[in-house]
Structures are given as C-alpha cells and as structure tokens.
Write a protein that holds these residues in place. Structure first.
Motif, PDB file in Angstrom:
ATOM      1  N   ARG A   1       4.262   6.145  -1.421  1.00  0.00           N
ATOM      2  CA  ARG A   1       3.611   5.521  -0.264  1.00  0.00           C
ATOM      3  C   ARG A   1       2.439   6.374   0.209  1.00  0.00           C
ATOM      4  O   ARG A   1       1.389   5.850   0.587  1.00  0.00           O
ATOM      5  CB  ARG A   1       4.616   5.358   0.885  1.00  0.00           C
ATOM      6  N   ASN A   2       2.615   7.693   0.203  1.00  0.00           N
ATOM      7  CA  ASN A   2       1.514   8.572   0.587  1.00  0.00           C
ATOM      8  C   ASN A   2       0.340   8.441  -0.379  1.00  0.00           C
ATOM      9  O   ASN A   2      -0.826   8.384   0.029  1.00  0.00           O
ATOM     10  CB  ASN A   2       1.985  10.028   0.615  1.00  0.00           C
ATOM     11  N   VAL A   3       0.647   8.410  -1.665  1.00  0.00           N
ATOM     12  CA  VAL A   3      -0.410   8.327  -2.684  1.00  0.00           C
ATOM     13  C   VAL A   3      -1.214   7.039  -2.524  1.00  0.00           C
ATOM     14  O   VAL A   3      -2.438   7.030  -2.701  1.00  0.00           O
ATOM     15  CB  VAL A   3       0.207   8.410  -4.101  1.00  0.00           C
ATOM     16  N   THR A   4      -0.541   5.942  -2.177  1.00  0.00           N
ATOM     17  CA  THR A   4      -1.185   4.618  -2.134  1.00  0.00           C
ATOM     18  C   THR A   4      -1.454   4.151  -0.705  1.00  0.00           C
ATOM     19  O   THR A   4      -1.702   2.972  -0.489  1.00  0.00           O
ATOM     20  CB  THR A   4      -0.308   3.577  -2.844  1.00  0.00           C
ATOM     21  N   ARG A   5      -1.427   5.069   0.244  1.00  0.00           N
ATOM     22  CA  ARG A   5      -1.602   4.691   1.649  1.00  0.00           C
ATOM     23  C   ARG A   5      -2.886   3.885   1.835  1.00  0.00           C
ATOM     24  O   ARG A   5      -3.927   4.181   1.223  1.00  0.00           O
ATOM     25  CB  ARG A   5      -1.607   5.924   2.557  1.00  0.00           C
ATOM     26  N   GLY A   6      -2.785   2.845   2.658  1.00  0.00           N
ATOM     27  CA  GLY A   6      -3.941   2.007   2.946  1.00  0.00           C
ATOM     28  C   GLY A   6      -4.159   0.872   1.985  1.00  0.00           C
ATOM     29  O   GLY A   6      -5.037   0.033   2.185  1.00  0.00           O
ATOM     30  N   ARG A   7      -3.388   0.798   0.899  1.00  0.00           N
ATOM     31  CA  ARG A   7      -3.594  -0.250  -0.098  1.00  0.00           C
ATOM     32  C   ARG A   7      -2.603  -1.407   0.044  1.00  0.00           C
ATOM     33  O   ARG A   7      -2.729  -2.410  -0.660  1.00  0.00           O
ATOM     34  CB  ARG A   7      -3.469   0.339  -1.510  1.00  0.00           C
ATOM     35  N   GLY A   8      -1.609  -1.259   0.901  1.00  0.00           N
ATOM     36  CA  GLY A   8      -0.670  -2.346   1.139  1.00  0.00           C
ATOM     37  C   GLY A   8       0.206  -2.678  -0.050  1.00  0.00           C
ATOM     38  O   GLY A   8       0.598  -3.838  -0.238  1.00  0.00           O
ATOM     39  N   ILE A   9       0.551  -1.700  -0.864  1.00  0.00           N
ATOM     40  CA  ILE A   9       1.378  -1.948  -2.045  1.00  0.00           C
ATOM     41  C   ILE A   9       2.846  -1.924  -1.643  1.00  0.00           C
ATOM     42  O   ILE A   9       3.333  -0.930  -1.090  1.00  0.00           O
ATOM     43  CB  ILE A   9       1.097  -0.892  -3.131  1.00  0.00           C
ATOM     44  N   PRO A  10       3.588  -3.001  -1.922  1.00  0.00           N
ATOM     45  CA  PRO A  10       4.996  -3.049  -1.525  1.00  0.00           C
ATOM     46  C   PRO A  10       5.849  -2.101  -2.346  1.00  0.00           C
ATOM     47  O   PRO A  10       5.503  -1.722  -3.477  1.00  0.00           O
ATOM     48  CB  PRO A  10       5.381  -4.508  -1.780  1.00  0.00           C
ATOM     49  N   ASP A  11       7.009  -1.745  -1.768  1.00  0.00           N
ATOM     50  CA  ASP A  11       7.884  -0.775  -2.428  1.00  0.00           C
ATOM     51  C   ASP A  11       8.360  -1.247  -3.792  1.00  0.00           C
ATOM     52  O   ASP A  11       8.566  -0.427  -4.703  1.00  0.00           O
ATOM     53  CB  ASP A  11       9.090  -0.473  -1.540  1.00  0.00           C
TER      54      ASP A  11
END
Length: 394
Positions: free
Chosen positions: A51-61
């Motif tokens: 989640r930290n790596v992809t923050r701001g991209r709205g990628i679901p878990d």
C-alpha cells in the motif's frame, strides 16, 4: 552554468545551492544519509508495505495480493532491509578505516526505518549537513528524482526546514566500484561455459534492468541532451554493458565472440501503457532459435539481490531458461563487495574534497554524472513536477 541566487537549489548546502552541475569546492558534511526503498519483514507487513509503494494509485488489496505472493514465497521478508543493514555496517567500517568521521543514518521511502525518522535522528544529534546516497545507480524518476522528492517532502514545512540540508551523491552507474562486480561475474560465467565446452558464439549475455514507462524513460536525465528513445536511463545501461563486455574480452579473449543485449524486467504498469522492452523472459524463449545453448543474466540495474533479482531473475528467468533447454547463470550484484563499498566512500570523498569533475572516476563517456540534478531532470509525466531537493527546479 551557475544560476542566480533566486534559482537556488532547495535544501542544499551553500556550495550546491547555486546550482552548478558539479560542486568543486569542499563541503563539511557531518553525516551520510543512506536512502533506501524499504521492504516488508514479515507476512503481516506485506500488504501494508505494498500500500505504501502504490499510495495514491487506488489499487485494491486483491490486486496487491497478486504481487504479494513474491514476498510470501520468502516468508514475507524482503531481503532489501537486511542488505541495507549490511551496507550501512560496511560503510561505517570503511569510513573508520579511512579516518573519516561521518556517521551513517539509514531511512527508507516505503517501510521502517523511514527517512523522516533518519533525518530526525540526525538532527537530534546535531548533524544537519547531510550527504545522501540513494540505493540506485541510474537516472530516472524512480531511481533518482523520486528520492530527491522524498528529501524535499521530509524537510518542507517541518521543524528541519531551513535547518537540515541534503545534497545527493551523483548517479554512480559508471563508477569503477559499482561496475567491478559485473565484470567479475560475467567473466567467471563466460569462463565456466567455455570450460564446459560451450562455444563462445553459443553463449548469450543478457544485461537486465527494471523496465520503466517509455514516457518516463524519454524524460530521464538532463533535457538538453539527445539521449535517444530510452533517454538517459537506457543510454547509461547500454554504455555500462558495452564497457563490461569490452573489459571481459580483455580478460578472456574468447569472450569477444559472446553476444549481448540489454533487456528489461519487472514491469508493473497496465498493458495499454508502453514500457521499455524487450522482456528478459521473452528474449530467453527466443534464444534457441538463434542457436544459443547458454544464457548469462546480469542484473546490471540492481545494487543488491533484492526481490526483483530473487524472483524475476532467479525464479522466473531461470524457469524460462529451463523451458528453453538453456544452461542458465545469474551473475552477482555489487552488494557489499569491497570494491563497491570502497567506491561509495570514494564518492563521499570527492564531495568532501570538492574534487574537480575532470578528476572523478568513471568508465564511460557519459560520466562523471552531475552532483546537482539539472532543470526538468527525470520528470514523472503522470504526477508532474513535485518539489525536489538536490536539483535545480523544476
């Protein structure tokens, strides 16, 4: 070119603040900041880390879990933090051996210890003039500018804004200390294949690095240079790979008949977005049709054996080679090899001394790279220009 004071480099030491490409006056740094990417250290850390790596991209878990299995296969532990601990210890030992009294603080972008904590610790110890070593050698948004944005993010509007300065060691892609491990690894691997009776012309060397979006690649490096389609990022890798193969041919003359090319790995963008190609596994699959019997994969874009090396090369690329019926070898990364650790301290010393650019070590015609990044360097076209330390705006 020296810029006016109004164009000063944010959060820079006085020597770097004017924006000259190379800082050729001595700077009395009082600490080194080792800036890393970060990685999970247990199964419970994996999804929060991603989640930290992809923050701001709205990628679901559920989509993050598709990547998480790489980490879960290794117990949820990325090797990168352990490697940075080892590097920090090796740097401290080398600094002590050279009687350079500089502490090393370590902070990451995406996982503990975070850069914010490292800067706070340094400032708490009254170390406020920091020289940063980012754990990536080449010019691109993710490998250079994003670290500079991290430095600015940590300082802007904080208690350390105007108190702590952060300069950055130049991109070190062609420093002798960095490339030595690749020369040794390729030479050893080629010799092994020759000793096994594989003709040199049947051996293929693939220099592999992380793929990035083509739009980002085009904008890597200074804007006033025509780098070609892949920008400075591809040009730097090509130049280093060519030098490595030339050096190996000097050590083992039969290696002059070994063919090589630059390939890419670890792409993560949507299929509609063009990224640098060809993919390492695709090329491996095509090698038998070229008459190759063996492949040597060189992780040229990587400083240490982190997840992209262990999974994408040692697992997926090896599987592709097995399916193709090819002998497979993967050469070492620099890691904490004595030559690399000594090379990092050499890079520190050139800034402490204000060493002229003409006297700085480099092995290609592209070096030595600049100390202060140039205007517009390594733009992220999706996010635009964010404030960044250690470079001339934007």
């Amino acid at each position: 070119m020296t810029l006016t004071e109004s164009d000063a480099v944010p959060h820079a030491s006085p020597a770097a603040a004017a924006g000259a490409p190379h800082v050729e006056t001595p700077v009395a740094y009082d600490a080194i900041l080792l800036a890393g990417f970060g990685g999970p250290e247990g199964q419970d850390d994996v999804i929060p880390f991603l989640r930290n790596v992809t923050r701001g991209r709205g990628i679901p878990d559920e989509r993050l879990e598709e990547v998480a299995h790489h980490y879960r296969a290794f117990g949820g532990i990325s090797p990168i933090n352990g490697q940075n601990r080892a590097l920090k210890a090796a740097l401290e030992a080398e600094l002590t051996a050279r009687e350079i009294d500089l502490p090393v603080y370590w902070g990451n972008r995406n996982w503990a210890p975070y850069l914010e904590d490292a800067v706070a610790e340094a400032a708490g110890n009254e170390h406020t003039m920091l020289l940063a070593f980012a754990t990536s050698a080449y010019s691109s948004f993710s490998s250079c500018r994003q670290y500079r944005e991290d430095f600015s993010r940590v300082l802007d509007g904080s208690a350390y804004d105007g108190v702590v300065t952060i300069d950055k060691i130049r991109p070190f892609f062609d420093h002798p200390g960095f490339v030595q491990a690749f020369v040794e690894g390729v030479d050893d691997a080629v010799r092994a294949r020759l000793d096994e009776g594989v003709p040199a012309e049947d051996v293929q060397v693939l220099f592999s690095t992380h793929s990035i979006p083509i739009d980002d690649a085009k904008r890597s490096g200074p804007r006033d240079v025509d780098w070609g389609e892949g920008g400075a990022y591809a040009a730097q890798h090509e130049a280093v790979a060519a030098w490595v193969m030339d050096r190996v041919a000097q050590l083992t003359p039969a290696a002059a008949d070994v063919q090589w090319e630059l390939v890419y790995q670890s792409r993560s963008g949507p299929p509609s977005q063009p990224w640098l190609e060809p993919d390492v596994c695709d090329v491996i699959g095509d090698l038998p049709a070229r008459g190759r019997r063996a492949v040597i994969v060189v992780p040229l874009g990587f400083m240490s054996d982190h997840m992209e090396v262990l999974w994408d090369l040692d697992t997926e690329a090896k599987e592709a080679a097995d399916e193709a019926g090819l002998l497979f070898a993967r050469t070492p990364t620099p890691g904490v090899s004595p030559a690399f650790v000594a090379g990092i301290v050499d890079l520190v010393q050139e800034r402490l001394e204000g060493r002229p650019a003409s006297d700085r070590a480099h092995v290609t015609m592209l070096g030595p790279a600049f100390d202060v990044c140039r205007p517009g360097c390594c733009e992220n076209v999706r996010a635009g220009f964010k404030p960044a330390a250690a470079g001339v705006a934007p």
